[in-house]
Design an enzyme around this catalytic site. Sequence first.
Site, PDB file in Angstrom:
ATOM      1  N   ASP A  34       0.816  -1.213   0.000  1.00 16.16           N
ATOM      2  CA  ASP A  34       0.000   0.000   0.000  1.00 16.16           C
ATOM      3  C   ASP A  34       0.849   1.262   0.000  1.00 16.16           C
ATOM      4  O   ASP A  34       0.526   2.243  -0.680  1.00 16.16           O
ATOM      5  CB  ASP A  34      -0.909   0.018   1.238  1.00 16.16           C
ATOM      6  CG  ASP A  34      -2.008  -1.019   1.150  1.00 16.16           C
ATOM      7  OD1 ASP A  34      -2.153  -1.631   0.076  1.00 16.16           O
ATOM      8  OD2 ASP A  34      -2.703  -1.221   2.153  1.00 16.16           O
ATOM      9  N   ALA A  35       1.917   1.267   0.801  1.00 10.61           N
ATOM     10  CA  ALA A  35       2.721   2.484   0.939  1.00 10.61           C
ATOM     11  C   ALA A  35       3.332   2.899  -0.393  1.00 10.61           C
ATOM     12  O   ALA A  35       3.367   4.095  -0.727  1.00 10.61           O
ATOM     13  CB  ALA A  35       3.815   2.274   1.978  1.00 10.61           C
ATOM     14  N   GLU A 114     -11.076   7.497  15.045  1.00 11.82           N
ATOM     15  CA  GLU A 114     -11.447   6.087  15.007  1.00 11.82           C
ATOM     16  C   GLU A 114     -10.383   5.308  14.251  1.00 11.82           C
ATOM     17  O   GLU A 114      -9.643   5.870  13.437  1.00 11.82           O
ATOM     18  CB  GLU A 114     -12.818   5.889  14.343  1.00 11.82           C
ATOM     19  CG  GLU A 114     -12.927   6.482  12.955  1.00 11.82           C
ATOM     20  CD  GLU A 114     -14.370   6.604  12.466  1.00 11.82           C
ATOM     21  OE1 GLU A 114     -15.263   6.774  13.312  1.00 11.82           O
ATOM     22  OE2 GLU A 114     -14.578   6.547  11.251  1.00 11.82           O
ATOM     23  N   LYS A 116      -8.498   3.113  11.613  1.00 11.41           N
ATOM     24  CA  LYS A 116      -8.613   2.865  10.178  1.00 11.41           C
ATOM     25  C   LYS A 116      -8.349   1.373   9.960  1.00 11.41           C
ATOM     26  O   LYS A 116      -7.203   0.923   9.955  1.00 11.41           O
ATOM     27  CB  LYS A 116      -7.615   3.706   9.390  1.00 11.41           C
ATOM     28  CG  LYS A 116      -7.768   3.587   7.874  1.00 11.41           C
ATOM     29  CD  LYS A 116      -6.826   4.548   7.165  1.00 11.41           C
ATOM     30  CE  LYS A 116      -7.030   4.480   5.658  1.00 11.41           C
ATOM     31  NZ  LYS A 116      -6.687   3.150   5.098  1.00 11.41           N
ATOM     32  N   ASP A 118      -7.877  -2.091   8.171  1.00  9.51           N
ATOM     33  CA  ASP A 118      -7.282  -2.449   6.884  1.00  9.51           C
ATOM     34  C   ASP A 118      -8.086  -3.594   6.272  1.00  9.51           C
ATOM     35  O   ASP A 118      -7.761  -4.768   6.435  1.00  9.51           O
ATOM     36  CB  ASP A 118      -5.820  -2.863   7.094  1.00  9.51           C
ATOM     37  CG  ASP A 118      -4.990  -2.634   5.840  1.00  9.51           C
ATOM     38  OD1 ASP A 118      -5.520  -2.069   4.879  1.00  9.51           O
ATOM     39  OD2 ASP A 118      -3.817  -3.025   5.831  1.00  9.51           O
ATOM     40  N   TYR A 225     -18.779   2.417   9.954  1.00 18.42           N
ATOM     41  CA  TYR A 225     -18.143   3.672  10.342  1.00 18.42           C
ATOM     42  C   TYR A 225     -18.859   4.937   9.850  1.00 18.42           C
ATOM     43  O   TYR A 225     -18.424   6.047  10.165  1.00 18.42           O
ATOM     44  CB  TYR A 225     -16.696   3.714   9.833  1.00 18.42           C
ATOM     45  CG  TYR A 225     -16.532   3.583   8.334  1.00 18.42           C
ATOM     46  CD1 TYR A 225     -16.780   4.657   7.481  1.00 18.42           C
ATOM     47  CD2 TYR A 225     -16.131   2.381   7.767  1.00 18.42           C
ATOM     48  CE1 TYR A 225     -16.625   4.536   6.115  1.00 18.42           C
ATOM     49  CE2 TYR A 225     -15.969   2.244   6.402  1.00 18.42           C
ATOM     50  CZ  TYR A 225     -16.221   3.325   5.576  1.00 18.42           C
ATOM     51  OH  TYR A 225     -16.071   3.200   4.212  1.00 18.42           O
ATOM     52  N   LYS A 290     -12.211  12.839  11.873  1.00 13.40           N
ATOM     53  CA  LYS A 290     -13.372  13.443  11.222  1.00 13.40           C
ATOM     54  C   LYS A 290     -13.852  14.656  12.011  1.00 13.40           C
ATOM     55  O   LYS A 290     -13.754  14.684  13.245  1.00 13.40           O
ATOM     56  CB  LYS A 290     -14.529  12.432  11.127  1.00 13.40           C
ATOM     57  CG  LYS A 290     -14.209  11.182  10.337  1.00 13.40           C
ATOM     58  CD  LYS A 290     -15.361  10.185  10.385  1.00 13.40           C
ATOM     59  CE  LYS A 290     -15.056   8.937   9.570  1.00 13.40           C
ATOM     60  NZ  LYS A 290     -16.131   7.928   9.659  1.00 13.40           N
ATOM     61  N   LYS A 314      -1.919   8.022   8.404  1.00 14.30           N
ATOM     62  CA  LYS A 314      -1.351   6.718   8.069  1.00 14.30           C
ATOM     63  C   LYS A 314      -0.120   6.437   8.931  1.00 14.30           C
ATOM     64  O   LYS A 314       0.741   7.288   9.117  1.00 14.30           O
ATOM     65  CB  LYS A 314      -0.958   6.656   6.583  1.00 14.30           C
ATOM     66  CG  LYS A 314      -2.117   6.838   5.620  1.00 14.30           C
ATOM     67  CD  LYS A 314      -3.079   5.665   5.674  1.00 14.30           C
ATOM     68  CE  LYS A 314      -2.521   4.416   5.043  1.00 14.30           C
ATOM     69  NZ  LYS A 314      -2.456   4.483   3.583  1.00 14.30           N
ATOM     70  N   CYS A 408      27.731 -26.548   8.301  1.00 18.50           N
ATOM     71  CA  CYS A 408      27.539 -25.362   9.128  1.00 18.50           C
ATOM     72  C   CYS A 408      28.580 -24.312   8.767  1.00 18.50           C
ATOM     73  O   CYS A 408      29.777 -24.612   8.725  1.00 18.50           O
ATOM     74  CB  CYS A 408      27.653 -25.745  10.608  1.00 18.50           C
ATOM     75  SG  CYS A 408      27.635 -24.329  11.729  1.00 18.50           S
ATOM     76  N   CYS A 411      31.118 -23.942  11.984  1.00 23.66           N
ATOM     77  CA  CYS A 411      32.016 -24.988  12.493  1.00 23.66           C
ATOM     78  C   CYS A 411      32.299 -26.087  11.476  1.00 23.66           C
ATOM     79  O   CYS A 411      33.033 -27.036  11.792  1.00 23.66           O
ATOM     80  CB  CYS A 411      31.440 -25.599  13.767  1.00 23.66           C
ATOM     81  SG  CYS A 411      29.927 -26.564  13.501  1.00 23.66           S
ATOM     82  N   CYS A 426      22.609 -28.165  12.804  1.00 21.22           N
ATOM     83  CA  CYS A 426      24.050 -28.399  12.907  1.00 21.22           C
ATOM     84  C   CYS A 426      24.268 -29.567  13.858  1.00 21.22           C
ATOM     85  O   CYS A 426      23.637 -29.651  14.917  1.00 21.22           O
ATOM     86  CB  CYS A 426      24.739 -27.142  13.431  1.00 21.22           C
ATOM     87  SG  CYS A 426      26.448 -27.385  13.943  1.00 21.22           S
ATOM     88  N   CYS A 432      29.984 -25.792  18.623  1.00 23.35           N
ATOM     89  CA  CYS A 432      29.742 -24.878  17.499  1.00 23.35           C
ATOM     90  C   CYS A 432      29.672 -23.459  18.055  1.00 23.35           C
ATOM     91  O   CYS A 432      28.862 -23.190  18.958  1.00 23.35           O
ATOM     92  CB  CYS A 432      28.437 -25.228  16.788  1.00 23.35           C
ATOM     93  SG  CYS A 432      27.932 -24.010  15.534  1.00 23.35           S
TER      94      CYS A 432
END
Length: 682
Positions: A34-35, A114, A116, A118, A225, A290, A314, A408, A411, A426, A432
């Site tokens: 979204d961003a 209020e 928001k 999603d 809402y 609001k 936001k 690993c 080690c 491992c 280790c």
Amino acid sequence: MSERDPAILIADLVADIRHHDHRYYVLDDPELPDADYDDLRRRLLVLEEAHPHLVTADSPSRRIGAPPSELFASVVHRERMFSLDNAESPAEVAEWLARAERHLDRPPGDLVCELKIDGVAVSLTYEHGLLTRGATRGDGATGEDITANVRTIASVPLRLLGDPPAYMEVRGEVYLPLDEFDRLNARQAEAGDRLYANARNAAAGSVRQKDPAVTASRNLAIWVYQVGYLEGGPALATHFETMEWLRGLGLRVHPGTETVTDVTDVTGYVERVRAARNDLPYQTDGVVIKVNGLAEQAELGSTARAPRWAIAYKFPAEERVTRLRGIEINIGRTGAATPFAVLEPVFVGGANVERATLHNEDEVHRKDVRVGDQVVVRRAGDVIPEVVGPIPSRRTGEEKKWSMPSNCPFCEAPIVRPDDEKVARCTRGLTCPSRLREWLFHFAARGAMDIEGMGYKTVDLLLSEGLIAGPADIFFLQPDDLLGFEGWGEISVTNLMDAIEAARDRPIGRLLVSFGIRHVGGTVARLLAREFGSIEALRLADEETLAAIEGIGPVIAKSVAEWFEDEDNRNLVERLEEAEVRLSDPDWGQGPEKTLQGVRLVLTGSLESMTRAEARVAVEERGGKLVSSVSKVTTALVAGASPGSKLAKAKSLGVDVIDEARFRSLLAHGPGVLDEDVAANN
């Protein structure tokens, strides 16, 4: 014309936004968080405001949402369903308020805050109290008829209560609770179907199913809402009053809605929601502010795209797209080999992120994450960043599939994955370096021996200088061992020595947690401590005896018995005894009375006198239960500092709310304390 010509920039942004609108609204397969999408729209708006002669009638800025799908019949809204303009700081909220004041030629009065939610915006039409239609927002003017699907949502009343108006259209946000989202993705994975990237996308896909039975299986919910259109009904003066009226009609209105007076109050509300958002059972990405007065709302009106009387604050983006540079593995204290993503740095969830978890090998393959992919990264609050998944449409063909290394990296011991486990490990044991480092950190952690100051930085110093080689060595450290190292003066050394000294006298339940025995967390450790009272008595117990204890079972019993059979672990216990670490509980067998049998408590906020884990132990030792959510069967809500939304829910259900002092009194004296509260209030 240059590449920076505004006409070209606008044309490129319009093309990008249309592409992403199609992927999101039509294909249900978004490529952007979204961003990032909001950034595209914000850039377009800035350019169009600077060059209004370049704005076209079909610009995405003129459109509220997306055109309705051809899969559903169209619904023309009686009143447009607008999107909201966004703010990302108190200063931007103040600017919005100033614009409203200029438009009204007076202050707008009280505000309403209020959450928001999603989810996906819908409208519900009621005629004489009966639900007659449900529709999506669509492009704001025309939506999709999803009546059959909306009727399957349990929190949408099919008939209103009380004295409903002749005709009413209300707006709400349909969402998928997070536990239902997890169950849905588990079913999708089991069926080999595509997973949903987040609960919002899952909600949008769920309300637009052709088969209402599929929608019904998703267990969606709604928060209402706003009233969009009304014929008849009472004379209402404010938005808050309207919401209370809707609640009385049986519609689901969020209990966290508050009236405030200024930007300072708005900021306080935003910070409370931000602090509690990761404890909520649903996704919220901000706060809607609001103007409260309905007359003021009508006078303010709307622009072509958004109402002037509302704005969305936001939160910092919790999802971003970046490139996956590589996949490496970390070896934990149990030897578990956990893959993690090495990312091109990206700012997400309020912090720069360069590493993100990939959980395990199966998850990497299930998500088909490849080195070089463009990936969606999520970071919610203090949660460890994770890779949600790749964006296959952006692949170039140069991406490389990943597989677990055979050795690993710390080690060189073989990494082996047992046939019956999801995790590769491992095989070296605690020699280790990575396993030892993680174990030492775990040993000193708050839920274990709680040695303040013994974080990774201190552990790394002690290991690199050869001052310790195992947990017991911590108790043989001397002040001179640390004095002189950078950052280690007399005060910091004294503080660490005092913390180590205090750790010698921890209850053995804490010591059992610190051992890092597989399957033995805090609850099992306390159970074993109550059952045996000493490390020696536990060491002598065989598997059969252990497995017979309620709450243990054969898997845990085998793990505990095998741990004590290991020679290195027996040597550790002997060394701890030499260091005068407590190995038995002196008050064993003399636990608290079961005064809270049948009592169910919920905790919200933080307590000054104890941690959440300590509160749980205190309640459970007395026979009560500390549960996570408020319901009608909750005995009381314990409200600490900065309580979350559970407080409002408790009040709405009539559940007793007690503060920390009363909680401690409840622990000391039993549920009669609550009866005293009731008597005092009558």
